[in-house]
Write a protein that holds these residues in place. Structure first.
Motif, short mmCIF file in Angstrom:
data_model
loop_
_atom_site.label_atom_id
_atom_site.label_comp_id
_atom_site.label_asym_id
_atom_site.label_seq_id
_atom_site.Cartn_x
_atom_site.Cartn_y
_atom_site.Cartn_z
N VAL A 77 0.80 -1.03 -0.25
CA VAL A 77 0.16 0.40 0.33
C VAL A 77 0.73 0.90 -0.19
O VAL A 77 0.87 2.06 -1.02
CB VAL A 77 -0.75 0.12 1.27
CG1 VAL A 77 -2.28 1.32 1.19
CG2 VAL A 77 -1.91 -1.27 1.13
N THR A 78 1.90 1.37 1.12
CA THR A 78 3.37 1.96 0.88
C THR A 78 3.47 3.09 -0.50
O THR A 78 3.72 3.52 -0.81
CB THR A 78 4.25 2.31 2.43
OG1 THR A 78 2.97 1.73 3.40
CG2 THR A 78 5.06 3.59 1.91
N ASN A 80 3.15 5.66 -3.01
CA ASN A 80 4.04 6.64 -2.68
C ASN A 80 4.63 7.40 -4.23
O ASN A 80 4.66 7.68 -4.72
CB ASN A 80 5.01 6.51 -2.01
CG ASN A 80 5.54 6.42 -1.41
OD1 ASN A 80 4.46 7.15 -0.27
ND2 ASN A 80 6.42 5.69 -0.28
N ALA A 81 3.66 6.04 -5.23
CA ALA A 81 4.15 6.17 -6.41
C ALA A 81 2.73 7.20 -7.44
O ALA A 81 3.09 7.55 -8.18
CB ALA A 81 4.28 4.73 -7.54
N GLN A 82 1.65 7.06 -6.61
CA GLN A 82 0.25 7.61 -7.16
C GLN A 82 0.74 8.83 -7.65
O GLN A 82 -0.56 9.55 -8.68
CB GLN A 82 -0.88 8.09 -5.92
CG GLN A 82 -1.94 8.04 -6.80
CD GLN A 82 -2.54 7.26 -8.10
OE1 GLN A 82 -2.68 6.44 -7.91
NE2 GLN A 82 -2.81 7.68 -8.98
N ALA A 83 1.17 10.60 -7.57
CA ALA A 83 1.06 11.82 -7.51
C ALA A 83 2.00 11.82 -9.24
O ALA A 83 1.08 12.34 -9.81
CB ALA A 83 2.30 12.29 -6.61
N GLU A 84 2.94 11.16 -9.28
CA GLU A 84 3.85 11.18 -10.33
C GLU A 84 3.21 10.38 -10.57
O GLU A 84 3.67 11.10 -12.29
CB GLU A 84 5.27 10.91 -10.06
CG GLU A 84 6.09 11.58 -8.74
CD GLU A 84 6.38 13.23 -9.64
OE1 GLU A 84 6.65 12.75 -10.91
OE2 GLU A 84 6.00 14.20 -8.73
N TRP A 85 2.77 9.03 -10.97
CA TRP A 85 2.27 8.35 -12.15
C TRP A 85 0.79 8.85 -12.58
O TRP A 85 0.42 9.16 -13.78
CB TRP A 85 1.87 6.87 -11.52
CG TRP A 85 0.66 5.94 -11.77
CD1 TRP A 85 -0.19 5.74 -12.41
CD2 TRP A 85 1.37 5.55 -13.23
NE1 TRP A 85 -0.33 4.74 -12.91
CE2 TRP A 85 0.56 4.86 -13.75
CE3 TRP A 85 2.61 5.44 -14.39
CZ2 TRP A 85 0.40 4.00 -15.19
CZ3 TRP A 85 2.58 5.06 -15.28
CH2 TRP A 85 1.41 3.75 -15.69
N ALA A 86 0.28 9.61 -11.60
CA ALA A 86 -1.08 11.06 -12.22
C ALA A 86 -0.23 11.16 -13.07
O ALA A 86 -1.36 12.51 -14.15
CB ALA A 86 -1.67 11.07 -11.39
N VAL A 111 -5.54 5.21 -5.41
CA VAL A 111 -4.44 3.53 -5.21
C VAL A 111 -5.94 2.82 -5.09
O VAL A 111 -6.75 2.75 -4.43
CB VAL A 111 -4.17 3.20 -3.91
CG1 VAL A 111 -4.17 2.16 -3.16
CG2 VAL A 111 -2.96 4.38 -3.49
N SER A 112 -5.88 1.88 -5.50
CA SER A 112 -7.43 0.96 -6.02
C SER A 112 -6.36 -0.80 -5.61
O SER A 112 -5.23 -0.90 -6.12
CB SER A 112 -7.32 0.57 -7.23
OG SER A 112 -7.88 1.78 -8.54
N GLY A 126 6.85 0.35 -8.28
CA GLY A 126 5.12 0.71 -7.37
C GLY A 126 3.84 0.94 -8.46
O GLY A 126 3.64 0.76 -6.98
N VAL A 127 3.92 1.58 -9.31
CA VAL A 127 2.40 1.50 -9.57
C VAL A 127 2.01 0.18 -9.80
O VAL A 127 0.36 0.17 -9.55
CB VAL A 127 2.36 1.47 -11.54
CG1 VAL A 127 1.05 1.36 -12.09
CG2 VAL A 127 3.37 3.21 -11.81
N LEU A 128 2.39 -0.86 -9.68
CA LEU A 128 1.53 -2.52 -9.18
C LEU A 128 2.09 -2.86 -8.19
O LEU A 128 3.46 -2.72 -8.73
CB LEU A 128 1.34 -2.97 -11.00
CG LEU A 128 0.89 -4.07 -10.75
CD1 LEU A 128 -0.37 -4.34 -10.75
CD2 LEU A 128 0.93 -5.36 -12.58
N ASN A 129 1.43 -3.41 -7.65
CA ASN A 129 2.06 -4.06 -6.54
C ASN A 129 1.41 -5.60 -6.34
O ASN A 129 0.45 -5.65 -6.34
CB ASN A 129 2.14 -3.59 -4.94
CG ASN A 129 2.64 -2.75 -5.28
OD1 ASN A 129 4.31 -2.11 -4.81
ND2 ASN A 129 2.19 -1.23 -5.65
N VAL A 130 1.41 -6.65 -6.19
CA VAL A 130 1.46 -8.04 -6.35
C VAL A 130 1.49 -8.75 -4.67
O VAL A 130 2.37 -8.67 -4.06
CB VAL A 130 1.76 -8.77 -7.46
CG1 VAL A 130 0.31 -10.21 -6.88
CG2 VAL A 130 1.51 -8.01 -8.71
N VAL A 131 0.51 -8.62 -4.43
CA VAL A 131 0.63 -9.49 -2.84
C VAL A 131 -0.40 -10.70 -3.11
O VAL A 131 -2.25 -10.27 -3.31
CB VAL A 131 0.44 -8.57 -1.48
CG1 VAL A 131 1.01 -7.75 -1.75
CG2 VAL A 131 -1.16 -7.99 -1.75
#
Ligand code: NAD
Length: 472
Positions: free
Chosen positions: A44-45, A49-55, A139-140, A194-199
């Motif tokens: 989630v972190t 953290n990646a959201q603002a730049e990615w948008a 974040v989705s 950071g854009v896509l994370n898998v858990v």
């Protein structure tokens, strides 16, 4: 083969591992890594953290990544299909079909990325200008089922990338290997860290609940059973998280007496047997009008008899294994119960002896009160009910809490469309067994879900509408 978690652009070891099985013989294919609370939090972190730049990235930049990923997926179709068949059990023709379908979501959304519309108008009273724009939700959390391990992942990842959302993907525990391979492809396609994370959480329920109570998570896109979907809507309510829900089905087929019987048989075979019947769109209840019933049932039973059951990756096999023995046994129980309630089995209907999660293609005639009609069978079992008038056929079709897709077979377009308009479902197929298409809106009404995936609607599940009003 990727087996580790993917967090902040790195493949990382989990807190423990769990086996993934080949359902054709129960052997272990791989040990995949699981995430404890800290690793879920790290995912989630990273996404936050990646959201603002990615948008802020240019739509064309995101589109090119999706396009690259599409090209790689096409080049690797055979590898992806083999992985799907290995962990899910489905036959290779189905697995190849899924790999191609899954890749198309990346192509479609690469094209959609650069076409998000806005609006600029004068207000009716003339006192201001109305500017409407769309922004990524943020974040989705994406949760996918085991029946289409590639298609259900790309149908969510594609629009999330297109819209500019970062994400955490949680694939089904039975089939995580395909999803991990798709992540590997996206990494090679140039997706920033950071854009896509898998858990894969160690304790799914509590750890997903924790994520849905983390204020950094803004959006939930879920595909799976209605039972789990309802539970997650309640979990998401605490933070009023946006929800997109693709849930269970109980698809009716209405075969009217002017239908072309051979076209109806081949269409319904596709609708019933794609993925061995383990599809939310699978023809679950077949209603046939009296005048053509016997002829239809004979031809349909013959076609169902032609399936070759066996290990999904073996040459010539058209009906693979079910995802697990536990899930296969649920189908056998539904059939046994239906027979106790008076169903007449025309073919199949018996659980095979020996290893592997197999169940044969089964046809049965039942009366309209039979218990099996209330359940999503999710397997290669076709219950057939004979009806009299068009009105009765429509009423029987709509007698369910679900409303994902319906199928209508008729030789007259007007009659077919009148019937389609009366169907309580988000999608209706006329004289066709498969209408799923990345370019069309996929989704249900009633307890089959909220929102639409694919088509022009799909990207909007990851966008907020913003209105800016001002005076010039
Ligand atoms: P499921 O609901 O058991 O699981 C779906 C996903 O949710 C899995 O990743 C699972 O691990 C996860 N999950 C389970 N319990 C959870 C919890 N308490 N909190 C958070 N996540 C949880 O469904 P399934 O058995 O994997 O898939 C079959 C169902 O999916 C069928 O009902 C089918 O109709 C439906 N489906 C719907 C569509 C659609 O587009 N409408 C597509 C495919 C499958």
């Amino acid at each position: 083969m990727r087996t580790e978690l993917f967090i902040d652009g790195k493949w990382v070891k989990g807190s423990s591992t769990t086996p993934v099985y080949d359902p054709a013989d129960g052997s272990v294919i791989a040990e995949v890594h699981l995430a404890d609370d800290q690793l879920c939090e790290a995912a989630v972190t990273a996404a936050h953290n990646a959201q603002a730049e990615w948008a802020k990235t240019a739509p064309r930049f995101r589109a090119e990544i999706l396009r690259n990923a599409f090209e790689i997926m096409v080049a690797e179709t055979e590898t992806i299909a083999t992985l799907i068949s290995k962990e899910n059990g489905k036959a290779m023709p189905d697995a190849r079909g899924e790999a191609a379908y899954a890749a198309e979501f990346f192509r479609w959304f690469s094209e959609e990325t650069v076409r998000v519309e806005g609006d600029f108008r004068k207000s009716p009273s003339g006192d201001k200008r109305i500017l409407v724009t769309h922004q990524p939700i943020g974040v989705s959390l994406l949760i996918t089922p085991w029946n289409f391990p590639a298609g259900m992942a790309t149908r969510k990842i594609g629009p999330a990338i297109a819209a500019g959302c970062t994400m955490i993907l949680k694939p089904a525990g039975e089939t995580p290997l395909t999803a991990l391979h798709i992540v590997d492809i996206l990494e090679r396609a140039g997706l920033p860290k950071g854009v896509l994370n898998v858990v894969l959480p160690e304790k799914t329920g509590p750890q997903i609940s924790k994520m849905l109570h983390d204020p950094r998570v803004k959006n939930l896109s879920f595909t799976g059973s209605t039972e789990v979907g309802k539970h997650l809507i309640k979990e998401a309510a605490d933070q009023v998280i946006r929800c997109s829900m693709e849930l269970g089905g109980n698809a009716p087929v209405v075969v009217l007496d002017d239908a072309d019987i051979s076209k109806a048989v081949s269409g319904i075979i596709l609708a019933k047997m794609r993925n061995g019947g383990a599809a939310c769109t699978s023809a679950n209840r077949i209603f046939v009008q009296k005048g053509i019933a016997e002829e239809f049932i004979a031809a349909f039973t013959k076609a169902m008899d032609s399936f070759v059951m066996g290990r999904g990756t073996d040459e010539g096999v058209t009906l693979g294994a079910y995802v697990s023995v536990k899930e296969r046994d649920k189908i056998a129980e539904l059939v046994d119960e239906a027979v106790k309630n008076g169903a007449a089995v025309r073919t199949g209907g018996k659980k095979p002896e020996g290893v592997g999660a197999f169940y044969p293609a089964t046809v049965m005639t039942v009366d309209k009160y039979n218990s099996i009609l209330k359940h999503e069978i999710f397997g290669p079992v076709a219950p057939i009910v004979i009806f009299d008038t068009d009105e009765e056929g429509i009423a029987l079709a709509n007698d369910t809490d679900f409303g994902l897709i319906s199928y209508v077979f008729s030789g007259e377009l007007g009659r077919a469309i009148r019937t389609a308009e009366a169907m309580e479902s988000g999608m209706v197929a006329i004289n066709k067994g498969v209408i799923s298409d990345p370019a069309a809106p996929f989704g249900g009404v009633k307890q089959s879900g909220l929102g639409r995936e694919g088509g022009f609607d799909g990207i909007h599940e990851f966008l907020e509408t913003k209105y800016i009003g001002f005076e010039l």
